[in-house]
Structure formats: structure tokens, C-alpha cells
Design an enzyme around this catalytic site. Structure first.
Site, PDB file in Angstrom:
ATOM      1  NE  ARG A 192      -2.250  -1.194   3.539  1.00 10.40           N
ATOM      2  CZ  ARG A 192      -1.648  -0.296   4.563  1.00 10.40           C
ATOM      3  NH1 ARG A 192      -1.968   1.173   4.627  1.00 10.40           N
ATOM      4  NH2 ARG A 192      -1.223  -0.714   5.777  1.00 10.40           N
ATOM      5  CE1 TYR A 198       2.682  -6.977  -4.286  1.00  8.15           C
ATOM      6  CE2 TYR A 198       1.582  -6.383  -2.181  1.00  8.15           C
ATOM      7  CZ  TYR A 198       2.315  -7.320  -2.891  1.00  8.15           C
ATOM      8  OH  TYR A 198       2.863  -8.253  -1.920  1.00  8.15           O
ATOM      9  CE  LYS A 246      -6.863  -4.156   5.114  1.00  3.46           C
ATOM     10  NZ  LYS A 246      -5.393  -4.481   5.418  1.00  3.46           N
ATOM     11  CG  HIS A 270      -7.261  -3.317  10.159  1.00  4.05           C
ATOM     12  ND1 HIS A 270      -5.868  -2.934  10.297  1.00  4.05           N
ATOM     13  CD2 HIS A 270      -7.007  -4.274   9.125  1.00  4.05           C
ATOM     14  CE1 HIS A 270      -5.072  -3.655   9.736  1.00  4.05           C
ATOM     15  NE2 HIS A 270      -5.793  -4.583   8.792  1.00  4.05           N
ATOM     16  CB  SER A 315      -0.503  -3.464   8.704  1.00  2.00           C
ATOM     17  OG  SER A 315      -1.493  -2.888   8.204  1.00  2.00           O
ATOM     18  CB  CYS A 329       0.898  -6.218  14.718  1.00  2.00           C
ATOM     19  SG  CYS A 329       1.814  -4.586  14.813  1.00  2.00           S
ATOM     20  CG  ASN A 343       0.843 -15.593  12.838  1.00  3.76           C
ATOM     21  OD1 ASN A 343       1.389 -16.687  13.038  1.00  3.76           O
ATOM     22  ND2 ASN A 343       1.155 -14.533  11.796  1.00  3.76           N
ATOM     23  CG  ASP A 363      -6.945  -7.545   6.874  1.00  4.88           C
ATOM     24  OD1 ASP A 363      -6.002  -7.486   7.707  1.00  4.88           O
ATOM     25  OD2 ASP A 363      -7.086  -6.787   5.946  1.00  4.88           O
ATOM     26  NE  ARG A 404       0.636  -8.444   2.920  1.00  8.56           N
ATOM     27  CZ  ARG A 404      -0.145  -8.179   3.880  1.00  8.56           C
ATOM     28  NH1 ARG A 404      -1.204  -8.949   4.256  1.00  8.56           N
ATOM     29  NH2 ARG A 404       0.519  -7.149   4.577  1.00  8.56           N
TER      30      ARG A 404
HETATM   31  P1  GTP Z   1      -1.921  -7.527   7.946  1.00  7.56           P
HETATM   32  O1  GTP Z   1      -2.242  -8.765   6.969  1.00  7.56           O
HETATM   33  O2  GTP Z   1      -0.611  -6.770   7.154  1.00  7.56           O
HETATM   34  O3  GTP Z   1      -3.190  -6.714   8.368  1.00  7.56           O
HETATM   35  O4  GTP Z   1      -1.022  -8.329   9.055  1.00  7.56           O
HETATM   36  P2  GTP Z   1      -1.459  -9.313  10.319  1.00  7.56           P
HETATM   37  O5  GTP Z   1      -2.025  -8.559  11.636  1.00  7.56           O
HETATM   38  O6  GTP Z   1      -2.398 -10.428   9.875  1.00  7.56           O
HETATM   39  O7  GTP Z   1      -0.175  -9.888  10.668  1.00  7.56           O
HETATM   40  P3  GTP Z   1       0.280 -11.464  10.607  1.00  7.56           P
HETATM   41  O8  GTP Z   1      -0.472 -12.368  11.627  1.00  7.56           O
HETATM   42  O9  GTP Z   1       0.417 -11.774   9.139  1.00  7.56           O
HETATM   43  O10 GTP Z   1       1.768 -11.434  11.389  1.00  7.56           O
HETATM   44  C1  GTP Z   1       2.821 -10.632  11.071  1.00  7.56           C
HETATM   45  C2  GTP Z   1       4.166 -10.759  11.915  1.00  7.56           C
HETATM   46  O11 GTP Z   1       3.828 -10.884  13.199  1.00  7.56           O
HETATM   47  C3  GTP Z   1       4.743 -12.085  11.273  1.00  7.56           C
HETATM   48  O12 GTP Z   1       6.045 -12.180  11.150  1.00  7.56           O
HETATM   49  C4  GTP Z   1       4.453 -13.048  12.472  1.00  7.56           C
HETATM   50  O13 GTP Z   1       5.513 -14.101  12.732  1.00  7.56           O
HETATM   51  C5  GTP Z   1       4.635 -12.095  13.753  1.00  7.56           C
HETATM   52  N1  GTP Z   1       3.683 -12.524  14.727  1.00  7.56           N
HETATM   53  C6  GTP Z   1       2.464 -12.825  14.971  1.00  7.56           C
HETATM   54  N2  GTP Z   1       1.785 -13.157  16.142  1.00  7.56           N
HETATM   55  C7  GTP Z   1       2.996 -13.155  16.976  1.00  7.56           C
HETATM   56  C8  GTP Z   1       3.267 -13.603  18.386  1.00  7.56           C
HETATM   57  O14 GTP Z   1       2.428 -13.889  19.160  1.00  7.56           O
HETATM   58  N3  GTP Z   1       4.273 -13.031  18.943  1.00  7.56           N
HETATM   59  C9  GTP Z   1       5.393 -12.623  18.103  1.00  7.56           C
HETATM   60  N4  GTP Z   1       6.576 -12.425  18.515  1.00  7.56           N
HETATM   61  N5  GTP Z   1       5.278 -12.380  16.713  1.00  7.56           N
HETATM   62  C10 GTP Z   1       4.229 -12.467  16.290  1.00  7.56           C
HETATM   63  C1  SPV Z   2      -2.630  -4.429   5.499  1.00  4.06           C
HETATM   64  O1  SPV Z   2      -1.752  -3.726   5.038  1.00  4.06           O
HETATM   65  O2  SPV Z   2      -3.093  -4.329   6.604  1.00  4.06           O
HETATM   66  C2  SPV Z   2      -2.913  -5.602   4.604  1.00  4.06           C
HETATM   67  C3  SPV Z   2      -2.557  -5.605   3.251  1.00  4.06           C
HETATM   68  O3  SPV Z   2      -3.985  -6.311   5.235  1.00  4.06           O
HETATM   69  S1  SPV Z   2      -3.264  -4.803   1.922  1.00  4.06           S
HETATM   70  O4  SPV Z   2      -4.626  -5.629   1.604  1.00  4.06           O
HETATM   71  O5  SPV Z   2      -2.492  -4.445   0.982  1.00  4.06           O
HETATM   72  O6  SPV Z   2      -3.856  -3.777   2.577  1.00  4.06           O
HETATM   73 MN    MN Z   3      -4.499  -5.853   7.339  1.00  2.00          MN
END
Ligand code: GTP
Ligand code: SPV
Ligand code: MN
Length: 623
Positions: A73, A217, A226, A246, A269, A271, A275, A294, A395
Site C-alpha cells: 500500500r 498491488y 481496504k 480492521h 498491519s 502485528c 496468526n 483482517d 503475500r
Molecule cells: P496484515 O495482513 O498486514 O494486516 O497483518 P496481520 O496483522 O495479519 O499480521 P500477521 O499475523 O501476518 O503477522 C505479522 C508478523 O508478526 C509475522 O512475522 C508473525 O510471525 C509475527 N507474529 C504474529 N503473532 C506473533 C506473536 O504472538 N508473537 C510474536 N513475537 N510475533 C508474532
Molecule cells: C494491511 O496492510 O493491513 C493488509 C495488506 O492487510 S493490504 O491488503 O495490501 O492492505
Molecule cells: Mn490488514
């Protein structure tokens, strides 16, 4: 059987599409039917143009590589173009809609020469749900059509809705990659997009209209995500009395009696939403299933409770860091029928990224630029980011239905009743593992102060380290109106029901750090991932009003022994009391930063309730 423009019966959609055709001047127009034959045909077109590589090792999976100027983004080129600048607020970029439209019309003029215009009807949310909303994306990108096909409910089934009701509402979403092919030019394997200064991701909130130009992208181009489901939907939600957030949505089951609670979570994002939504509990007796990873749309049911749907139908997940260890369910979701973007390509025709859990097989690997490189010896991040095999924001786009832990009721048109809302972010200090808000408004306060601390990794200025970059409600890049008014909307939502029916609100922090403790992997004081189930179990009991808490100046926290530590490594058992303590000094600094740097940004739009809670917090900390 494919659809043509004559098949569009909805008069407003027809008129709008005709306007787009006149302006963009495509070579052909295809009305997207959403069939498997069509998906295969468009994918083959991408393969033939050198834009996609079929993966030998995975069924019906393809790898795309974008250009370095188009990998994520672009917040600096994202605009909330409301009539009044004040309505966009202090956290959004704003251009007067008349001026922006004139500029963008100039760019759109003839921008689809040599390309096909696709008209894709899509539904955000389960078909037939009273919470769902429809849109139509006009785009010149096959990649976008293919991704939207996975990420939304798209095609004939949505055209049927529009054709049955000539008054059915829709959000018009116009997208172009901004790279016309004049005089028989071809893409020749090069990802089409425009230069950064010509990219525009524009929302016109009064008209519920989206115009995107110059990027192919993710959130810039898959306009259902979004742009619609957050930036336009936050405006609709404000006007109609609901919440567009979000947030992940998970289903938490206590296996001893089958009792279920639904939890949403807003983390910025990258964070940890994906997971947490798919976690495999490390403590027995609990099950986590996924509703969404998301975005959550929440509306009041007749019973006064908030019900959430996931408006999406797929995951657009961060690839690097995803491994058997960290998120096995995400890996399995993306085993087939998945689009990969900016990952590495191995000799045996599989994808690879840093943090995948193993070194790539073979001698050479193709990086996300398309260059051959010697295989790295392990899956660690290289010191120099430029040496990464996969882009850090690479992604996977995978159908949600393929997730092994998708909840059986994830498409329930009525949504699921929410018991708890979590806020979180990366806070190396001050913020404890978990604390609970005393009331709805206190919870809104916690959402309003969400942020992640700037680390040495993200700044060269030592004075900045430890400072907080605020991302209230994790929605700063995605709110379609003034954030001060958004806080007020959350306060108003609280007034529309009663505390016993509203979700309980919690602040969690998986990211406390102690760099001096060499026992801790990555310096993290909490193991995170599957072990977050220990905190979810406490939250579950809190929702039932169980006596598992102590009252502190910052809110309710786990009383001694209330967090299950069975099987936790000894060094985490030692750090746990530390991350469950109130750091009074740290919180007083926090109060000062909110009062001096954060809240003043919102001026007269800041609801007085939030200042009152800030004063109250300070008083309690000093008592
Ligand atoms: P967007 O799709 O961008 O909105 O991201 P998201 O919030 O879905 O984040 P995602 O679950 O993809 O995690 C992003 C990063 O945080 C990855 O590198 C994970 O390994 C790390 N991560 C996720 N959960 C944890 C946790 O509980 N502890 C730690 N230390 N790292 C974490
Ligand atoms: C984010 O950045 O929070 C995402 C990826 O989930 S995107 O769809 O590109 O915004
Ligand atoms: Mn997101």
C-alpha cells in the site's frame, strides 16, 4: 456462456460502466462471470504474457512478481477526498474532490488502450446476509480479477442480485494499472503500473465512490478490501450505526462443555491478526477456529448484542515468517488454488520465503525480482534487506474455505455474536500482557491509544527509539473520515446498548521485550503464537464474570495463578510476573505523551469522554 455488457440490466451500473468505457477506451470489455473456465483463461493470459509462473509443486498455484515501486500500500498516495478537508481529519491525505477528479480523469483518458476492461460484480460478506454489501470493480488487470475472485464472492451470483433488483445499491470501484499499451506494445513479463507520483488511491466518501490508478498491488488495487470494506465502509457504518473494523474474528470453544465465545481483535498491519485467527492452542481443552483474519463488520442484533461477519472470502496474508511452527493452518490454506506474489521460486517449482522454516532445496533460487541467486543456507533474514529472496511484504492469496480451522459457521449470514474485542500492537515496554477495560468507554480509550513503539531497527535517530507511533484502533490508514469523529462513533455505539450486552474490551501485548535476557528467543518476554491461547482462556472466563482478576489503576488484570502456565518454559514462567505488573512510571509517561502529543491532534473532534478517562487514569496511577 460468458456474460456481455448486454447482460447488465441494472441501469445505474450500466450507465457507470459505459462512462468508464468512454473515458478509459479499452480494446475489449469482459463482464466477469466468476466461472472456473474464466479463471483458468485469465490465468493463462497472465502466464502467456510472462506475468505469472505456474508452480510445479503446488496444484493450481501461480507466482507473480511485481515491480519494486509497487510492493505494498502507498499511504502517501492514498486520499480521502471529502468535500470538506475537516471531514478527512488530521490523519488522512486530502485533495479537493473537484481537483482530484480533474487530475484523475486526465490520467484515466485512454488509459486502457491495448487492454481488456473487466467488469466484476462482487459481494462483501456472505451472499444474502443483511450485513453484506455489493460492489462492482472495473479494472484492466487480470491479476486483480483473479485475486478478487478469491478474496470476495464474485461473478454471476452477484449479477443475478443486480439483475433482480434495479435499485440494488452498489459501490462503484474504478481501477487501472495506469500503463496503456499503445501501438501493439506488450507487457513482456513486466508488471504493469505507473510511477509512484502518478499513483492515486482515492476514496470519495460522500459518493461512496473509489477511484484507483497506477498500482496493481494488494490493498491499492483489490478495491473490495481496504478501500471499500474499510475506508468507504467506515463512512457507511458511521451513518448507519454499525462498525467496520480492521479486525480478525475467531471462534473460541471450551471443549469440556462445548461453550463458545467469539472474539475480534484489532492489531496494526503485520502485528499478528492472521496468526491469532488461526492459532493452535498449546493448552489442552481449548479450540480456536477462524471466521476472518483482517476485517470485521459488526451490527447490532435485535437482542442488543454486536454480530460480526467477515466481509472477505479469502486471506491476503503476509508470507515471510509463515512456517509450520508459526502458522501451520495458513500454510495448509495456501497449498492449492493460491496466488503468490513476490515470493522466491525454487528449482523444483515451489515457493520459498525467509522464515518458512527450512532452507530452500537445490543450488539456485529465483528471487522476487526474477534473478537467479545461490540458495541461502538457512531461512533467516539476511542482514541487508536488499538481499531478501522474498519481499518482506510478499503475500499469498488463498480461499478462506481451504483453511483447516475455518469455523463451520464462518459464512453465517447473521454473523456471530461478539463477546470480546481485543486491541494490541508491538509495545516492547509499559503495556502488560493483558488488561481489561472497566467499561465500554474505557475500552474506547484503550482503542484510541493503540500504537507500536519505534525500534532501533526502524530509525537511525536514537532519540526516537522508544517513542510511540500511534495507530488508534489499528485503523489509521483505513478510516474514511475524521478520526476524532470515529472515536465519537465508538462512544455512541456504546450508548446504543447496555454494558451487559456489549463486548468486553481488552488490551493485549505479545511483544514485551528484554534484550538483556539471553534465554528469550528474539528477546520476547512472552512466547506468543499458540501460547496466546493462555490469554484467550483468561479472557473467556472474564466474559463470564469469573473471579480471576485483580483491580489495578489501569483496569482488570489476571490475579496470581489465573493464567495457565502448564508446560511453559521456565524462563517464561520467570518473565510472566514482570509482564503482568503495572509499570506505574511507564504509564505516567504514557499519559503525558497522550495528553501532549496524541490527543491534541484531534482538536475539537476529540470526544470529552476520552479526556475524562485520561484524567481518571492519571489520578488512579498517582493515588
Ligand atoms: P496484515 O495482513 O498486514 O494486516 O497483518 P496481520 O496483522 O495479519 O499480521 P500477521 O499475523 O501476518 O503477522 C505479522 C508478523 O508478526 C509475522 O512475522 C508473525 O510471525 C509475527 N507474529 C504474529 N503473532 C506473533 C506473536 O504472538 N508473537 C510474536 N513475537 N510475533 C508474532
Ligand atoms: C494491511 O496492510 O493491513 C493488509 C495488506 O492487510 S493490504 O491488503 O495490501 O492492505
Ligand atoms: Mn490488514
Amino acid at each position: 456462456m460468458s456474460l456481455t455488457i448486454e447482460d447488465i440490466k441494472h441501469p445505474k451500473i450500466k450507465a457507470w460502466v459505459e462512462e468508464c468505457i468512454k473515458m478509459c477506451e479499452p480494446d475489449n470489455v469482459v463482464v466477469v462471470d466468476g466461472s472456473k473456465e474464466e479463471y483458468d483463461r485469465l490465468m493463462k493470459k497472465c502466464v502467456d504474457a510472462g506475468l505469472a509462473t505456474p508452480l510445479k509443486a503446488k496444484e493450481n498455484c501461480f507466482l507473480f512478481r511485481s515491480l519494486p515501486s509497487d510492493v505494498a500500500r502507498v499511504e502517501s498516495r492514498t486520499f480521502i477526498s471529502s468535500v470538506k478537508e475537516d471531514d478527512a481529519g488530521p490523519t488522512n491525505h486530502w485533495i479537493d474532490p473537484k481537483e482530484l477528479k480533474a487530475t484523475m480523469k486526465g490520467l484515466y483518458k485512454g488509459c486502457m488502450h491495448g487492454r481488456t476492461m473487466y467488469v466484476q460484480a462482487f459481494c462483501m460478506g456472505p451472499l444474502g446476509s443483511p450485513i453484506s454489501k455489493n460492489g462492482v470493480e472495473v479494472t484492466d488487470s487480470e491479476y486483480v480479477v483473479l485475486n478478487m475472485d478469491i478474496m470476495t464472492r464474485a461473478g454471476k451470483k452477484v449479477w443475478d442480485i443486480f439483475n433482480a433488483d434495479p435499485n440494488a445499491e452498489f459501490v462503484p470501484c474504478l481501477h487501472s494499472v495506469g500503463k496503456p499499451l499503445n501501438n501493439g506494445e506488450k507487457d513482456n513479463g513486466i508488471w504493469p503500473c505507473a510511477d509512484v507520483e502518478h499513483k492515486y488511491i482515492s476514496q470519495f466518501p460522500e459518493e461512496h465512490l473509489i477511484w484507483s490508478y497506477g498500482s496493481g498491488y494488494g490493498g491499492n488495487a483489490l478495491l473490495g478490501k481496504k478501500c471499500f470494506a474499510l475506508r468507504i465502509a467506515t463512512v457507511l457504518a458511521r451513518d448507519e450505526g454499525w462498525l467496520a473494523e480492521h479486525m480478525l474474528i475467531l471462534k473460541l470453544t471450551r471443549e469440556s462443555d462445548g461453550e463458545v465465545k467469539y472474539v475480534t481483535g484489532a492489531f496494526p498491519s503485520a502485528c499478528g491478526k492472521t496468526n491469532l485467527a488461526m492459532l493452535i492452542p498449546t493448552i489442552p481443552g481449548w479450540k480456536v477456529e477462524t471466521i476472518g483474519d483482517d476485517i470485521a463488520w459488526m451490527k447490532f442484533g435485535k437482542d442488543g448484542r454486536l454480530y460480526a461477519i467477515n466481509p472477505e472470502a479469502g486471506f491476503f496474508g503476509v508470507a515471510p515468517g509463515t512456517s509450520e511452527q508459526s502458522n501451520k493452518n495458513a500454510l495448509i490454506s495456501a497449498e492449492k488454488n493460491t496466488i503468490y506474489t513476490n515470493c522466491g521460486l525454487t528449482e523444483d517449482g515451489d515457493i520459498w520465503w525467509e522464515g518458512i522454516g527450512y532452507a530452500p532445496k537445490g543450488k539456485e533460487i529465483v528471487d522476487w525480482h526474477g534473478n537467479k541467486k545461490p540458495c541461502p543456507a538457512n531461512d533467516k533474514n539476511p542482514k541487508d534487506k536488499a538481499e531478501c529472496i522474498a519481499h518482506p511484504n510478499a503475500r499469498f492469496t488463498a480461499p478462506a474455505g481451504q483453511c483447516p480451522c475455518i469455523a463451520s459457521n464462518w459464512e453465517d449470514p447473521n454473523g456471530v455474536p461478539i463477546s470480546a474485542i481485543l486491541f494490541g500492537g508491538r509495545r516492547p515496554s509499559t503495556v502488560p500482557l493483558v488488561h481489561q477495560a472497566r467499561s465500554w468507554n474505557h475500552g474506547v480509550f484503550l482503542g484510541s491509544i493503540v500504537g507500536s513503539e519505534i525500534t532501533a531497527a526502524s530509525t537511525i535517530n536514537a532519540d526516537e527509539v522508544g517513542k510511540i507511533r500511534r495507530d488508534p484502533f489499528a485503523i489509521i490508514p483505513f478510516c474514511g473520515y475524521n478520526m476524532g469523529d470515529y472515536f465519537k462513533h465508538w462512544i455512541d455505539i456504546g450508548k446504543a446498548s447496555t454494558e451487559d450486552k456489549l463486548p468486553k474490551i481488552f488490551y493485549v501485548n505479545w511483544f514485551r521485550k528484554d534484550e538483556n535476557n539471553k534465554d528469550l528467543p528474539g528477546g520476547f518476554m512472552w512466547p506468543g503464537y499458540g501460547d496466546n491461547s493462555r490469554v484467550l482462556a483468561w479472557i473467556f472466563d472474564r466474559c463470564d464474570g469469573k473471579d480471576n482478576f485483580v483491580e489495578t489503576p489501569i483496569g482488570f488484570m489476571p490475579k496470581e495463578g489465573a493464567i495457565n502456565t502448564d508446560g511453559l518454559a521456565d524462563y517464561y514462567k520467570k518473565t510472566l510476573p514482570e509482564i503482568l505488573k503495572v509499570d506505574t512510571e511507564g504509564w505516567l509517561k504514557e499519559v503525558k505523551d497522550i495528553r501532549e502529543n496524541h490527543y491534541p491532534k484531534f482538536g475539537k473532534h476529540l470526544p470529552k469522554e476520552l479526556n475524562e478517562i485520561l484524567d481518571d487514569l492519571e489520578k488512579r496511577l498517582k493515588a
